[in-house]
Design an enzyme around this catalytic site. Structure first.
Site, PDB file in Angstrom:
ATOM      1  CG  ASP A 128       4.980  36.039  -6.800  1.00 49.71           C
ATOM      2  OD1 ASP A 128       3.869  36.535  -6.526  1.00 49.71           O
ATOM      3  OD2 ASP A 128       5.714  35.497  -5.951  1.00 49.71           O
TER       4      ASP A 128
ATOM      5  CD  GLU B  39      -2.090  37.719  -0.606  1.00 51.05           C
ATOM      6  OE1 GLU B  39      -0.957  38.121  -0.968  1.00 51.05           O
ATOM      7  OE2 GLU B  39      -2.726  36.838  -1.209  1.00 51.05           O
TER       8      GLU B  39
END
Ligand code: KIV
Length: 271
Positions: free
Chosen positions: A51, A189
């Site tokens: 995204d 992340e």
């Protein structure tokens, strides 16, 4: 099209085998046919239709505005090009949080309309019921913990996550829950390397890091960032493998000069 021709050689079992064998997994984003064709032919293991398309393709500040229809469009462009890599499409903000039935419906649309191999979504215990619902339909799900950009307004910053003990403990617990719920892999992340290495040792599924150090089972980068197309984005974890910003700017300037001077087209470039 035959059934065989839609099946790409990198599968969830192959990825699990790579973790067991200590073979590192390479993952990169792509959002369009031409880029996906190049990275697939280069031999990448997983292509993520991230995204992050909201940022690098559509120019939004955050990933929140991208819609399910937009993700499906990018997913379709990518799968048309890919012969080998495992293709994962990100579930956009608002398509799975707080409603497992909505999550399943969104994941089914992605699988049917893009012919991807799996979906990815962000979060831990908060989205566990959505993950269980999607995996119960036979759809491979990849989790995403640590810095989860869809929660940027809650975090308030894109800084490193889970530096404190409480957040680190929650992340480890979330990773275990995700793995038990059937996730075939987890992206971590922007978290401390030692924490990422610990999660990688403690969960049985492949863990792919971005800004999470060398102790994970594999690495992922946004293709525009690693190709140097985005001069303004320079986090510490990013290694640039090319300077396409300069190469493309010089090429376009050269072309403009040739058009203006009348050098292009020459007689060999005319019918
Ligand atoms: O959307 C994306 O590109 C991602 C990667 C940063 C893992 O989720």
């Amino acid at each position: 099209m035959s059934v065989e021709s839609t099946v790409r050689p990198v599968t969830t079992s192959r990825l699990a085998e790579m973790k067991q064998n200590g073979e590192k997994i390479s993952m990169i984003t792509s959002y369009d046919f031409s880029m996906a064709k190049i990275v697939d032919a280069a031999g990448i293991d997983i292509i993520l239709v991230g995204d992050s398309a909201a940022n690098v393709m559509a120019g939004y500040e955050t990933t929140l505005p991208i819609t399910l229809d937009m993700m499906i469009y990018h997913g379709r462009c990518v799968t048309r090009a890919v012969k080998r890599a495992f293709v994962v499409v990100d579930m956009p903000f608002g398509s799975y949080q707080g409603d497992p039935k909505l999550a399943l419906a969104s994941a089914v649309r992605i699988m049917k309309e893009t012919e991807a191999d799996g979906v990815k979504l962000e979060g831990g215990v908060e989205v566990l019921e959505s993950i269980k619902m999607i995996t119960s339909a036979g759809i491979p799900v990849m989790g995403h913990l640590g810095l989860t950009p869809q929660s940027i307004h809650q975090f308030g910053t894109y800084g490193v996550r889970a530096k404190g003990e409480a957040e680190a403990e929650k992340l480890i617990h979330d990773a275990q829950l995700l793995s038990q719920a059937g996730c075939f892999g987890i992206v971590l992340e922007k978290i401390p390397s030692a924490l990422a290495a610990r999660v990688t040792r403690e969960v049985p599924v492949p863990v792919i890091g971005i800004g999470a150090g060398a102790g994970t089972d594999g690495q992922v980068l946004v293709v525009h960032d690693m190709l140097g197309m985005n001069k303004g984005f320079s986090p510490k974890f990013l290694r640039r493998y090319a300077d396409l910003h300069t190469i493309m700017t010089e090429a376009v300037e050269h072309y403009i000069g040739d058009v203006k001077s009348g050098d292009f087209p020459n007689e060999n470039e005319c019918y």
